[in-house]
Design a protein around this motif. Structure first.
Motif, PDB file in Angstrom:
ATOM      1  N   PRO B 569       0.797  -1.227   0.000  1.00  0.00           N
ATOM      2  CA  PRO B 569       0.000   0.000   0.000  1.00  0.00           C
ATOM      3  C   PRO B 569       0.836   1.288   0.000  1.00  0.00           C
ATOM      4  CG  PRO B 569      -0.968  -1.569   1.501  1.00  0.00           C
ATOM      5  CD  PRO B 569       0.301  -2.177   1.005  1.00  0.00           C
ATOM      6  N   ARG B 570       1.914   1.301   0.751  1.00  0.00           N
ATOM      7  CA  ARG B 570       2.730   2.510   0.804  1.00  0.00           C
ATOM      8  C   ARG B 570       3.355   2.794  -0.572  1.00  0.00           C
ATOM      9  NH1 ARG B 570       3.902   5.550   5.080  1.00  0.00           N
ATOM     10  NH2 ARG B 570       5.678   6.942   4.799  1.00  0.00           N
ATOM     11  N   ASP B 571       3.810   1.715  -1.235  1.00  0.00           N
ATOM     12  CA  ASP B 571       4.375   1.896  -2.569  1.00  0.00           C
ATOM     13  C   ASP B 571       3.290   2.269  -3.576  1.00  0.00           C
ATOM     14  OD1 ASP B 571       6.939   1.456  -1.786  1.00  0.00           O
ATOM     15  OD2 ASP B 571       6.893  -0.695  -2.166  1.00  0.00           O
ATOM     16  N   GLN B 572       2.106   1.738  -3.378  1.00  0.00           N
ATOM     17  CA  GLN B 572       1.011   2.113  -4.288  1.00  0.00           C
ATOM     18  C   GLN B 572       0.693   3.594  -4.157  1.00  0.00           C
ATOM     19  OE1 GLN B 572      -2.486  -0.337  -4.563  1.00  0.00           O
ATOM     20  NE2 GLN B 572      -1.350  -2.166  -4.018  1.00  0.00           N
ATOM     21  N   ALA B 573       0.880   4.123  -2.935  1.00  0.00           N
ATOM     22  CA  ALA B 573       0.682   5.567  -2.728  1.00  0.00           C
ATOM     23  C   ALA B 573       1.757   6.340  -3.492  1.00  0.00           C
ATOM     24  CB  ALA B 573       0.741   5.886  -1.246  1.00  0.00           C
ATOM     25  N   GLU B 574       2.980   5.859  -3.458  1.00  0.00           N
ATOM     26  CA  GLU B 574       4.077   6.464  -4.241  1.00  0.00           C
ATOM     27  C   GLU B 574       3.726   6.437  -5.727  1.00  0.00           C
ATOM     28  OE1 GLU B 574       7.380   7.504  -4.146  1.00  0.00           O
ATOM     29  OE2 GLU B 574       7.742   7.514  -1.989  1.00  0.00           O
ATOM     30  N   PHE B 575       3.213   5.290  -6.142  1.00  0.00           N
ATOM     31  CA  PHE B 575       2.830   5.100  -7.537  1.00  0.00           C
ATOM     32  C   PHE B 575       1.788   6.158  -7.930  1.00  0.00           C
ATOM     33  CE2 PHE B 575       0.028   3.391 -10.755  1.00  0.00           C
ATOM     34  CZ  PHE B 575       0.872   2.791 -11.668  1.00  0.00           C
ATOM     35  N   ALA B 576       0.776   6.320  -7.054  1.00  0.00           N
ATOM     36  CA  ALA B 576      -0.287   7.285  -7.338  1.00  0.00           C
ATOM     37  C   ALA B 576       0.287   8.697  -7.472  1.00  0.00           C
ATOM     38  CB  ALA B 576      -1.331   7.239  -6.236  1.00  0.00           C
ATOM     39  N   LEU B 577       1.212   9.032  -6.590  1.00  0.00           N
ATOM     40  CA  LEU B 577       1.813  10.374  -6.651  1.00  0.00           C
ATOM     41  C   LEU B 577       2.621  10.549  -7.931  1.00  0.00           C
ATOM     42  CD1 LEU B 577       2.969  10.982  -2.977  1.00  0.00           C
ATOM     43  CD2 LEU B 577       1.453  12.439  -4.303  1.00  0.00           C
ATOM     44  N   GLY B 578       3.375   9.509  -8.319  1.00  0.00           N
ATOM     45  CA  GLY B 578       4.167   9.581  -9.542  1.00  0.00           C
ATOM     46  C   GLY B 578       3.266   9.797 -10.745  1.00  0.00           C
ATOM     47  N   TYR B 579       2.165   9.054 -10.781  1.00  0.00           N
ATOM     48  CA  TYR B 579       1.224   9.184 -11.896  1.00  0.00           C
ATOM     49  C   TYR B 579       0.634  10.599 -11.917  1.00  0.00           C
ATOM     50  CZ  TYR B 579      -3.139   8.940 -14.438  1.00  0.00           C
ATOM     51  OH  TYR B 579      -4.169   9.221 -15.299  1.00  0.00           O
ATOM     52  N   TYR B 580       0.193  11.045 -10.730  1.00  0.00           N
ATOM     53  CA  TYR B 580      -0.490  12.342 -10.638  1.00  0.00           C
ATOM     54  C   TYR B 580       0.448  13.495 -11.026  1.00  0.00           C
ATOM     55  CZ  TYR B 580      -2.838  16.314  -8.441  1.00  0.00           C
ATOM     56  OH  TYR B 580      -3.421  17.532  -8.207  1.00  0.00           O
ATOM     57  N   HIS B 581       1.661  13.435 -10.489  1.00  0.00           N
ATOM     58  CA  HIS B 581       2.615  14.511 -10.768  1.00  0.00           C
ATOM     59  C   HIS B 581       2.932  14.583 -12.259  1.00  0.00           C
ATOM     60  CE1 HIS B 581       4.320  14.631  -6.413  1.00  0.00           C
ATOM     61  NE2 HIS B 581       3.396  15.538  -6.597  1.00  0.00           N
ATOM     62  N   GLN B 582       3.194  13.427 -12.858  1.00  0.00           N
ATOM     63  CA  GLN B 582       3.554  13.411 -14.274  1.00  0.00           C
ATOM     64  C   GLN B 582       2.385  13.886 -15.133  1.00  0.00           C
ATOM     65  OE1 GLN B 582       6.831  12.429 -15.521  1.00  0.00           O
ATOM     66  NE2 GLN B 582       5.886  13.645 -17.133  1.00  0.00           N
ATOM     67  N   ARG B 583       1.189  13.467 -14.730  1.00  0.00           N
ATOM     68  CA  ARG B 583      -0.020  13.874 -15.471  1.00  0.00           C
ATOM     69  C   ARG B 583      -0.215  15.392 -15.372  1.00  0.00           C
ATOM     70  NH1 ARG B 583      -2.137  13.880 -18.965  1.00  0.00           N
ATOM     71  NH2 ARG B 583      -4.300  13.726 -19.580  1.00  0.00           N
ATOM     72  N   ALA B 584      -0.023  15.925 -14.178  1.00  0.00           N
ATOM     73  CA  ALA B 584      -0.152  17.376 -13.979  1.00  0.00           C
ATOM     74  C   ALA B 584       0.871  18.118 -14.835  1.00  0.00           C
ATOM     75  CB  ALA B 584       0.034  17.725 -12.495  1.00  0.00           C
ATOM     76  N   GLN B 585       2.056  17.548 -14.937  1.00  0.00           N
ATOM     77  CA  GLN B 585       3.113  18.168 -15.734  1.00  0.00           C
ATOM     78  C   GLN B 585       2.690  18.226 -17.204  1.00  0.00           C
ATOM     79  OE1 GLN B 585       5.865  19.349 -14.489  1.00  0.00           O
ATOM     80  NE2 GLN B 585       7.110  19.742 -16.312  1.00  0.00           N
ATOM     81  N   PHE B 586       2.135  17.129 -17.703  1.00  0.00           N
ATOM     82  CA  PHE B 586       1.676  17.111 -19.104  1.00  0.00           C
ATOM     83  C   PHE B 586       0.563  18.133 -19.314  1.00  0.00           C
ATOM     84  CE2 PHE B 586       3.324  12.579 -19.441  1.00  0.00           C
ATOM     85  CZ  PHE B 586       4.362  12.924 -20.289  1.00  0.00           C
ATOM     86  N   ARG B 587      -0.375  18.177 -18.365  1.00  0.00           N
ATOM     87  CA  ARG B 587      -1.489  19.127 -18.506  1.00  0.00           C
ATOM     88  C   ARG B 587      -0.967  20.557 -18.529  1.00  0.00           C
ATOM     89  NH1 ARG B 587      -4.574  16.055 -14.526  1.00  0.00           N
ATOM     90  NH2 ARG B 587      -6.133  14.769 -15.569  1.00  0.00           N
ATOM     91  N   GLN B 588       0.008  20.828 -17.666  1.00  0.00           N
ATOM     92  CA  GLN B 588       0.560  22.187 -17.589  1.00  0.00           C
ATOM     93  C   GLN B 588       1.220  22.558 -18.923  1.00  0.00           C
ATOM     94  OE1 GLN B 588       3.987  22.629 -15.147  1.00  0.00           O
ATOM     95  NE2 GLN B 588       3.872  24.850 -15.097  1.00  0.00           N
ATOM     96  N   GLU B 589       1.993  21.615 -19.466  1.00  0.00           N
ATOM     97  CA  GLU B 589       2.664  21.891 -20.744  1.00  0.00           C
ATOM     98  C   GLU B 589       1.643  22.113 -21.857  1.00  0.00           C
ATOM     99  OE1 GLU B 589       6.570  19.241 -19.571  1.00  0.00           O
ATOM    100  OE2 GLU B 589       5.267  18.557 -21.200  1.00  0.00           O
ATOM    101  N   ALA B 590       0.615  21.276 -21.843  1.00  0.00           N
ATOM    102  CA  ALA B 590      -0.418  21.405 -22.869  1.00  0.00           C
ATOM    103  C   ALA B 590      -1.101  22.757 -22.765  1.00  0.00           C
ATOM    104  CB  ALA B 590      -1.435  20.286 -22.709  1.00  0.00           C
ATOM    105  N   ARG B 591      -1.339  23.191 -21.520  1.00  0.00           N
ATOM    106  CA  ARG B 591      -2.004  24.483 -21.332  1.00  0.00           C
ATOM    107  C   ARG B 591      -1.101  25.623 -21.787  1.00  0.00           C
ATOM    108  NH1 ARG B 591      -5.424  26.285 -16.093  1.00  0.00           N
ATOM    109  NH2 ARG B 591      -6.869  24.852 -17.058  1.00  0.00           N
ATOM    110  N   GLU B 592       0.180  25.491 -21.496  1.00  0.00           N
ATOM    111  CA  GLU B 592       1.114  26.546 -21.913  1.00  0.00           C
ATOM    112  C   GLU B 592       1.160  26.656 -23.432  1.00  0.00           C
ATOM    113  OE1 GLU B 592       4.112  26.285 -18.073  1.00  0.00           O
ATOM    114  OE2 GLU B 592       4.835  25.611 -20.041  1.00  0.00           O
TER     115      GLU B 592
END
Lengths: 237, 606
Positions: B569-592
């Motif tokens: 579970p703790r690693d799955q939380a890390e996984f979720a954060l990695g996914y979320y952060h990378q996704r946010a990064q893509f969205r930010q670039e797309a918006r820019e």
């Protein structure tokens, strides 16, 4: 110097609920064990009509954490007539303690009608603690929260634990009365056990944890005995 | 951990103490009085022997008129009225009591109730000699009462004014009512009060109810046979003197009514009281902080952590202020006041079958809270799903996204926020359960607080609390990198499809990949190599960027023994954060990119 009837017992358990009287239905526990609950544990291990326990101090080895549980209970008392549990179902919430451990310091006192020396009872008590024997399973506040017990094992409470606990239940006095006959209870005396009527009165004290110890004021026992046995009440030991 | 100087006094005792503060501040009604806003109220105005009936006023009247809002004598009243259960309110009651107006077929009952009302008025007059009371008694015994009686409904509330004065506001009448209740509500014998410890006559029943999230309940209630002990009835089971009981109920009632002192934490779907949770909180003394010439109400700031669940579009103003103020020393406006020593109290309440349920109770000092809140907010602060701003969430928003009715979840979050206790790992399991739901994954408004919660549990008290606010490309934890990899593959799929996707591979495979990345990511990667990556390379949709990130992730993964087979579970939380952060990064670039194109196509303003 240690008193003649001094007792030290360590008790611990996974869960505990020392119910506050004001939140007795939707239960809320006191943050630490009450003197009356501690007395109940000692009486579960060993009790005779000739003795009584006076809790002198309670050491908090593990304060525990709080948690909320919800349980299905019933809203009526068991009587001769049976009832369907489904018809009497009540969900009740309890704010309880988890993972607690205490060191109970008490004095065993002889009642006025005792004839044997206190050493006899004290030895019996200590033997039973050593062997893990009890008359009924000791519990931490409510019967479903079983308590384990042993000798103190040299453990000491956390000296950094200083807490003002406010007003706390000390014990319940069972007072014989002809005017207020709210309940029937058993009284022990020279003539053996007898049933009598009267009322119960809760006694409270100002509870303070100092360096991990909850000291129980001895004068509260005088007040308890005065109520239960009249103004001339006293212990022989 | 040192507990020196802590208090863990009972809630009712703290409420009695609070009542003294609120009384000093003029917030509490006189003892035994209650703020009321009846549905329909008539005013019987007695002026120089004439009677004028005003009304009816309803709750729809504007507040400025406010004849329908008043402080009036009140007491607990239940059951069918009878000779032995006759409980009129002094001066302000419904027309059955005050005028003897009967409901159809209940004439006898109305006579009984009216008799009780008049008898109470006569006792009040006998005791106080307030002339207005005499005028009302005379009116009630005259023929004029019939004329008024015909115009009002039996359940309408009647208020009496004598020459424009309300006798209920007379100090003598107020003192009488408090004294009357004190004798009416107590048992015949004395006992020790469980709140103040003094020996006094104890209450048979609490003076009145409180209303928690729409449900009336008694602070202490023994409303079934099995709940009472030792042959005692009702409140005698919880010995409480009248002064403590009435102060506790007045203070709690005020806290529940006051916008400043309560927040709704959770409202369940049904009418079951136990699903609902209401937090009431207060400081021992009112404290105003002063910082850069601005004055802040500390109570409102501390309550901001429990802010409004509806305000999901942005953090409540108070929470942003609190977040900003946590980094500076706190100075009280009144220089003599030591802010850090002020005590803070919080109770979480529910109701259950007309009984008050205390789900949680905590007490601490402001000094401790400040440090604890700093940790709490830092640990949950995370960039939004579009990579723009970093924000924190009040506890009800975190609870709402979890959809967990378990009071222990609330308990954990409150204790982390105010007492500085590390949040339980069990919270992660609840959060991970939610994130596996495709509806949650697709909804950035839900994903943001959920990831804030995951980050809170994962980084509480650690240095990572800062570095994990946004994408951390230096982080080489295999679980985090696996999460990032899933986001990159999803992005490749999006770009290949031109952005027209009803559901992505994340919707279908998130749960499987998060549990076993090696087996599942290998399949997704093979599929991407065959279909998505060649297409975006052919059509020039940012292949190089995707390839660069994939290379960077795989380089780091290879240094860490490749993709992990399974995640706890703790690693799955890390996984979720990695996914979320990378996704946010893509969205930010797309918006820019989108903003840039939009800016170029806009005609220049002159």
């Amino acid at each position: 110097m240690q008193a003649a009837g001094a007792i030290r017992v360590k008790v611990w358990g996974d869960y505990a609920c020392f119910t506050r009287p004001e939140f007795k239905v939707e239960r809320v526990s006191y943050p630490v064990i009450t003197p009356s609950a501690a007395r109940g544990i000692l009486e579960a291990i060993f009790w005779k009509p000739e003795i009584r326990y006076e809790i002198t101090a309670i050491g908090v080895l593990q304060l525990g954490t709080q948690m909320v549980i919800l349980r299905n209970e019933v809203d009526r008392r068991q009587a001769n007539a049976p009832f369907f549990v489904e018809d009497a179902r009540q969900q009740r919430s309890s704010l309880i303690l988890k993972d607690v451990a205490y060191l109970i310091l008490a004095e065993m006192k002889l009642r006025a009608h005792a004839t044997d020396p206190i050493a006899k009872y004290l030895d019996q008590f200590n033997r039973r603690v050593e062997r893990g024997q009890c008359y009924h399973r000791p519990y931490l506040g409510t019967r479903e929260f079983a308590a384990f017990f042993s000798g103190d094992g040299g453990e000491a409470p956390n000296p950094l634990l200083n807490l003002d606990l406010g007003i706390m239940l000390f014990d319940i006095a069972f007072v014989e009365s002809k005017e207020r006959t709210e309940l029937e209870f058993v009284r022990h005396g020279p003539g053996g056990a007898r049933r009598t009527r009267g009322y119960a009165q809760a006694l409270f004290f100002r509870a303070q944890l100092e360096q991990g110890w909850l000291r129980v004021p001895p004068e509260k026992y005088h007040e308890l005995y005065r109520l239960e046995d009249g103004p001339n009440a006293q212990c022989s030991s | 951990m040192s507990f020196t100087g802590w208090r863990m006094v009972q809630m009712l005792s703290a409420l009695v103490e609070a009542a003294q503060r609120f009384r000093r501040e003029g917030e509490l009604p006189p003892r035994g009085y209650k703020p009321k806003a009846p549905k329909r109220i008539w005013i019987v105005n007695l002026e120089e022997g004439s009677v004028f009936l005003e009304g009816p006023y309803t709750q729809k009247e504007p507040d400025t008129l406010a004849p329908h809002r008043l402080l009036a004598p009140d007491r607990q009243r239940s059951g069918t009225p009878s000779e032995t259960n006759l409980k009129p309110y002094l001066l302000v009651d419904d027309a059955r009591y005050s005028l003897g107006k009967a409901e159809p077929g209940k004439e006898e009952e109305a006579r009984l109730l009216h008799r009780g009302f008049v008898a109470l008025l006569e006792s009040a007059y006998k005791r106080t000699q307030v002339p207005e009371l005499k005028a009302i008694i005379d009116f009630l015994k005259s023929n004029k009462v019939e004329e008024v009686r015909t115009q009002v409904g039996p359940k309408d509330i009647i208020r009496f004014l004598v020459d424009g004065e309300d006798p209920a506001e007379s100090p003598a009448v107020q003192a009488f009512w408090a004294e009357y209740l004190a004798t009416e509500l107590v048992a015949g014998h004395r006992a020790h009060c469980g709140i103040c410890g003094a020996e006094a006559h104890v209450l048979r029943i609490f003076p009145r109810e409180v209303v928690v999230l729409g449900q009336k309940c008694q602070i202490t209630s023994f409303n079934s046979e099995a709940f009472a002990s030792y042959g005692k009835a009702q409140t005698e089971n919880a010995p409480t003197c009248f002064a403590c009981g009435s102060d506790a109920v007045d203070a709690l009632d005020y806290l529940i009514r006051s916008e400043r002192h309560h927040r709704t934490l959770l409202v369940g779907g049904g009418a079951r009281g136990l699903e609902n949770q209401l937090a009431v909180f207060w400081l021992q003394e009112k404290v105003e902080l002063i910082h850069e010439d601005r004055v802040y109400d500390l109570e409102a700031l501390l309550g901001a952590v429990l802010g409004d669940v509806d305000r999901t579009s942005g953090p409540p103003a108070e929470l942003s202020q609190l977040d900003a103020l946590l980094g500076v020393p706190w100075n009280a406006r009144a220089s003599a006041l030591n802010v850090d020593e002020s005590r803070f109290y919080l109770a979480v309440l529910s109701t259950n079958k007309a009984r008050l349920v205390v789900r949680d109770w905590l007490e601490t000092s402001v000094g401790r809270i400040r440090d604890n809140l700093r940790l709490f907010l830092a640990a949950q602060r995370i960039v939004d799903p579009y990579g723009q701003t970093r924000r924190v969430f009040p506890i009800p928003v975190l609870l709402a996204v979890l959809k967990a009715g378990d009071p222990n979840v609330t308990h954990d979050l409150l204790r982390a926020a105010y007492l500085g206790l590390r949040p339980r790992e069990g919270l992660l399991e609840v959060a991970l359960q939610r994130i596996r739901n495709p509806k949650v994954l697709r909804n950035p408004q839900m994903l943001h607080p959920l990831l804030a919660l995951i980050k809170l549990v994962l980084t509480y008290g650690g240095e990572e609390a800062i570095s994990m606010e946004v994408l951390d490309i230096t982080r080489d934890r295999a679980a985090y990198l696996s999460g990032r990899l899933l986001a990159v593959l999803e992005e490749a799929q999006r770009r290949a499809s031109g952005g027209n996707l009803n559901s992505t591979l994340t919707d279908r495979f998130y749960a499987a990949v998060a549990a076993a990345p090696a087996a599942n990511l290998a399949i997704l990667l093979a599929r991407a190599k065959v279909s998505h990556l060649p297409k975006i390379r052919r059509e020039g949709r940012g292949y190089k960027e995707i390839e660069g990130i994939l290379e960077e992730i795989f380089t780091r993964l290879e240094a860490r023994e490749g993709l992990p087979a399974i995640l706890n579970p703790r690693d799955q939380a890390e996984f979720a954060l990695g996914y979320y952060h990378q996704r946010a990064q893509f969205r930010q670039e797309a918006r820019e990119v989108s903003d840039k194109h939009h800016g170029e196509s806009m005609p220049e303003r002159r």
